[in-house]
Design an enzyme around this catalytic site. Structure first.
Site, PDB file in Angstrom:
ATOM      1  N   ALA A 124       0.830  -1.208   0.000  1.00 39.41           N
ATOM      2  CA  ALA A 124       0.000   0.000   0.000  1.00 39.41           C
ATOM      3  C   ALA A 124       0.861   1.253   0.000  1.00 39.41           C
ATOM      4  O   ALA A 124       0.582   2.216  -0.721  1.00 39.41           O
ATOM      5  CB  ALA A 124      -0.942  -0.007   1.205  1.00 39.41           C
ATOM      6  N   ASN A 151       4.182  -7.005   4.703  1.00 40.56           N
ATOM      7  CA  ASN A 151       3.496  -8.286   4.538  1.00 40.56           C
ATOM      8  C   ASN A 151       3.295  -8.649   3.076  1.00 40.56           C
ATOM      9  O   ASN A 151       3.078  -9.815   2.744  1.00 40.56           O
ATOM     10  CB  ASN A 151       2.130  -8.251   5.237  1.00 40.56           C
ATOM     11  CG  ASN A 151       2.202  -8.730   6.676  1.00 40.56           C
ATOM     12  OD1 ASN A 151       3.230  -9.216   7.134  1.00 40.56           O
ATOM     13  ND2 ASN A 151       1.107  -8.584   7.392  1.00 40.56           N
ATOM     14  N   THR A 152       3.360  -7.673   2.188  1.00 39.62           N
ATOM     15  CA  THR A 152       3.155  -7.963   0.772  1.00 39.62           C
ATOM     16  C   THR A 152       4.214  -8.925   0.254  1.00 39.62           C
ATOM     17  O   THR A 152       3.940  -9.768  -0.603  1.00 39.62           O
ATOM     18  CB  THR A 152       3.155  -6.665  -0.060  1.00 39.62           C
ATOM     19  OG1 THR A 152       2.219  -5.753   0.511  1.00 39.62           O
ATOM     20  CG2 THR A 152       2.765  -6.931  -1.505  1.00 39.62           C
ATOM     21  N   ARG A 446     -11.807 -18.686   5.372  1.00 42.53           N
ATOM     22  CA  ARG A 446     -10.651 -18.996   6.198  1.00 42.53           C
ATOM     23  C   ARG A 446     -11.018 -19.223   7.673  1.00 42.53           C
ATOM     24  O   ARG A 446     -10.469 -20.106   8.329  1.00 42.53           O
ATOM     25  CB  ARG A 446      -9.618 -17.869   6.087  1.00 42.53           C
ATOM     26  CG  ARG A 446      -8.941 -17.847   4.739  1.00 42.53           C
ATOM     27  CD  ARG A 446      -8.018 -16.655   4.561  1.00 42.53           C
ATOM     28  NE  ARG A 446      -7.292 -16.755   3.299  1.00 42.53           N
ATOM     29  CZ  ARG A 446      -6.442 -15.849   2.855  1.00 42.53           C
ATOM     30  NH1 ARG A 446      -6.225 -14.741   3.551  1.00 42.53           N
ATOM     31  NH2 ARG A 446      -5.813 -16.018   1.712  1.00 42.53           N
ATOM     32  N   GLU A 582      -4.084  -2.733   5.304  1.00 42.53           N
ATOM     33  CA  GLU A 582      -4.446  -3.336   6.585  1.00 42.53           C
ATOM     34  C   GLU A 582      -4.433  -2.320   7.727  1.00 42.53           C
ATOM     35  O   GLU A 582      -4.952  -2.585   8.798  1.00 42.53           O
ATOM     36  CB  GLU A 582      -3.497  -4.501   6.893  1.00 42.53           C
ATOM     37  CG  GLU A 582      -4.014  -5.488   7.905  1.00 42.53           C
ATOM     38  CD  GLU A 582      -3.114  -6.695   8.077  1.00 42.53           C
ATOM     39  OE1 GLU A 582      -3.350  -7.481   9.019  1.00 42.53           O
ATOM     40  OE2 GLU A 582      -2.175  -6.873   7.281  1.00 42.53           O
TER      41      GLU A 582
END
Length: 628
Positions: A124, A151-152, A446, A582
């Protein structure tokens, strides 16, 4: 002790489960070159270790080095590998570890003035940076980790975006049309009011598709929207219901394909020969890059930013926002050496991720799971600890959905990693418990899969055969063989032998797979009602991948509007403050669909940059008008 000159081949344990080959060259009692073969490592996760530590060792002739922040395992692995080479060369590795540490140059405190400051250099943040630069703005990027990616870098890679023209080139899988018909048959009163008009339009689309008798894959932005909405609609332990904010979900699904096109223009190459779906994605709409995993995006965006003159400030922790006259206008940060960096800016964009690597914070806010264990693993980068949320609260931001934590059901039991073992599309999932029995519809969301796994003791296995193995994400035969040798992936020529290796009852596993194969043939799963089927499991050799739920995604975050502006509890815009990915809440509600996070970060990262630019232009115009 003198070192014998020569080239020494050793192993270094990295972030993944494999030991990496490493070559250490020694000449004239000095280490002159270190080469790490990190091909087996997840690109972008510990690259800085393999770049920085060999340079520091060669430059300073010492093993007394600090681990690279957030990459302790890989750092220690490199140091241990060089120590092994020193021992082979007849040296005293312990003495090398007690040599003086390299001197660290102290930077001076610095003050910068810019247009936009971005906190967090994951997907992001880099998307916001690229878009801001495209607008001609000056950009400063702050990242507390030693490398960009967040995290990407650890993401699977497929990005959800409805693209019916492309998807229509693929045949429908057994069960997909029936899934559409079941969705269309939902009573209208089960749909929240703001989604009802779109749902009725989707019902008409599905009716038309079914009526044609077509056998191609169907999709539309409305299907993506309704699946995102229903997939995130949840109730917490106290009975509070949550669903995604319509304006955010609609903004996502109508702009996600533009994100794919924008990334393509920047240089990301997508594999158009395959449409895929991550675990818990509910539909095949994933645009998968050719390069492995999230690194495919990060290195393109990261290189683009650097090539346009912006060097991210790494190992720089954002401590506080600068707030003047109710407007956010900068950030105060601390560098690794303790020096201060003050950035004054027209706009601050918070893209520091969620808080999935902060177990205490997860436990504090959790209202969805009965409990979160102290020792639970996480798929997250160690940098993802809630910094952006903390900063937003300084400015009086509202929070949304903080109690909803996503557990990734199919994580490595030891490390929390996603891509050890054999990770295949959910249509090919066969999940069995420690008794060798199936226990859930493997095509479900999930949280459904994670709850079922926890109810079955936590640890379970993904069963695959030689054909299913070929559909695994981002792996190689060499990686598979290494994991089998290490014991982290089980392999056998028969299901009976596989069951014995996993400690299961052989007859139970054999019966389970026989029943599953019959369900695939019949396209009907009477026990667990699996929606979509892929391959049968019948071609030796057979594999069992141990899995266990781990913290993966935190749905809650700063409240934003569709323009990515941060809002206070009264719903008012906090001037100068934006957030995406996020770091923000409201889009995924109680459960995120697999593949939607990448769509989210690249869509709202761009939107945040666009809004910041437009509002900056408006302020400049207003200021110029007032002076005239």
């Amino acid at each position: 002790m003198e070192l014998k000159s020569g080239q020494y081949n050793v192993k270094a344990m990295g972030h993944g489960s494999e030991a990496m080959p490493m070559t250490v060259e020694i000449n004239d009692n000095k280490i002159t070159k270190i080469t790490v073969d990190s091909a087996s490592e997840t690109k972008g996760v510990a690259d800085e270790v393999f770049h920085r530590l060999p340079q520091e060792i060669v430059a300073n002739q010492t093993l007394n080095l600090d681990a690279v922040s957030g990459a302790t395992i890989s750092s220690h692995g490199v140091i241990a590998g060089v120590a092994a080479a020193i021992t082979q060369a007849g040296g005293d590795a312990a003495a090398w570890k007690h040599r003086p540490k390299p001197a660290v140059a102290q930077q001076q405190d610095e003050v910068i003035t810019t247009d936009v400051v971005i906190v967090g250099a994951g997907g992001a943040g880099l998307a916001a940076a690229v878009r801001s630069i495209q607008h001609g703005e000056q950009v400063v990027i702050l990242e507390k980790y030693p490398q960009v990616g967040g995290n990407t870098s650890r993401a699977g890679g497929p990005l959800n975006a409805a693209d019916p023209e492309w998807q229509g080139k693929f045949a429908a899988l057994p069960g997909e049309k029936e899934t559409l018909e079941e969705l269309a048959a939902l009573p209208l009163d089960q749909i929240d009011p703001e989604y009802q008009e779109d749902f009725e339009q989707l019902q008409a689309q599905i009716k038309d598709y079914v009526a044609t008798g077509a056998d191609h894959l169907f999709d539309s932005t409305l299907l993506h929207e309704i699946q995102t909405y229903l997939g995130g609609k949840r109730t917490d332990l106290k009975g509070n219901e949550i669903h995604g904010k319509y304006n955010l979900v609609h903004e996502l699904v109508t702009n996600a394909l533009n994100s794919v096109k924008w990334l393509t223009d920047l240089g990301v190459k997508f594999d158009n020969s395959e449409v895929t779906e991550p675990v818990g994605g509910l539909w095949r709409r994933g645009h998968k890059p050719v390069e492995p995993m999230g690194y495919a995006y990060i290195h393109i965006l990261g290189d683009w930013v650097k090539n346009h003159g912006v060097e991210p400030h790494l190992e720089t922790q954002a401590e506080h926002l600068i707030i003047e006259h109710d407007k956010v206008c900068g950030v105060i940060a601390t560098r690794a050496d303790g020096s201060m960096l003050t950035v004054h800016a027209k706009a601050v964009i918070l893209t520091a991720g969620g808080f999935g690597a902060n177990t205490k914070m997860v436990q504090k806010f959790n209202t969805y799971w009965t409990s979160i264990a102290d020792d639970i693993a996480t798929t997250n980068s160690p940098a993802i600890t809630g910094d952006g949320i903390r900063l937003g609260l300084e400015a009086g931001a509202d929070l949304f959905g903080m109690g909803f934590i996503q557990l990734m059901p199919v994580s490595d039991p030891q490390t929390g990693e996603l891509f050890t073992g054999l990770q295949t599309p959910p249509a090919n999932f066969i999940m069995v418990n420690q008794k060798g029995q199936r226990f859930v519809n493997e095509f479900a969301e999930r949280d459904t899969l994670a709850k079922a796994a926890i109810d079955n003791g936590g640890l379970f296995y993904l069963i695959a055969d030689d054909q299913i193995k070929e559909t695994a994400y981002n792996t190689s035969q060499a990686a598979i063989d290494a994991q089998v040798k290490a014991g982290s992936l089980l392999k056998a020529d028969t299901l009976t032998e596989l069951a014995q290796k996993a400690g299961m009852d052989p007859d139970t596993l054999v019966k389970t797979i026989k029943t599953y194969n019959h369900a695939v043939d019949q396209k009907n799963d009477p026990e667990f009602h699996k929606n979509v089927f892929g391959l049968k499991c019948e071609v030796a050799p057979f594999y069992a991948t141990p899995r266990k739920p781990a913290i993966h995604h935190t749905m809650g975050g700063l409240t934003i509007d569709p323009q990515a502006r941060v809002l206070n509890p009264a719903g008012q815009i906090i001037s100068g403050l934006y957030s995406a990915g996020e770091n923000a809440g409201g889009l995924h509600a109680g459960n995120r669909l697999g593949g939607n996070s990448l769509a989210d970060i690249f869509t709202f990262g761009r939107i945040a940059a666009n809004t910041a630019y437009e509002e900056s232009q408006d302020l400049d115009a207003a200021s110029a008008a007032s002076q005239n």
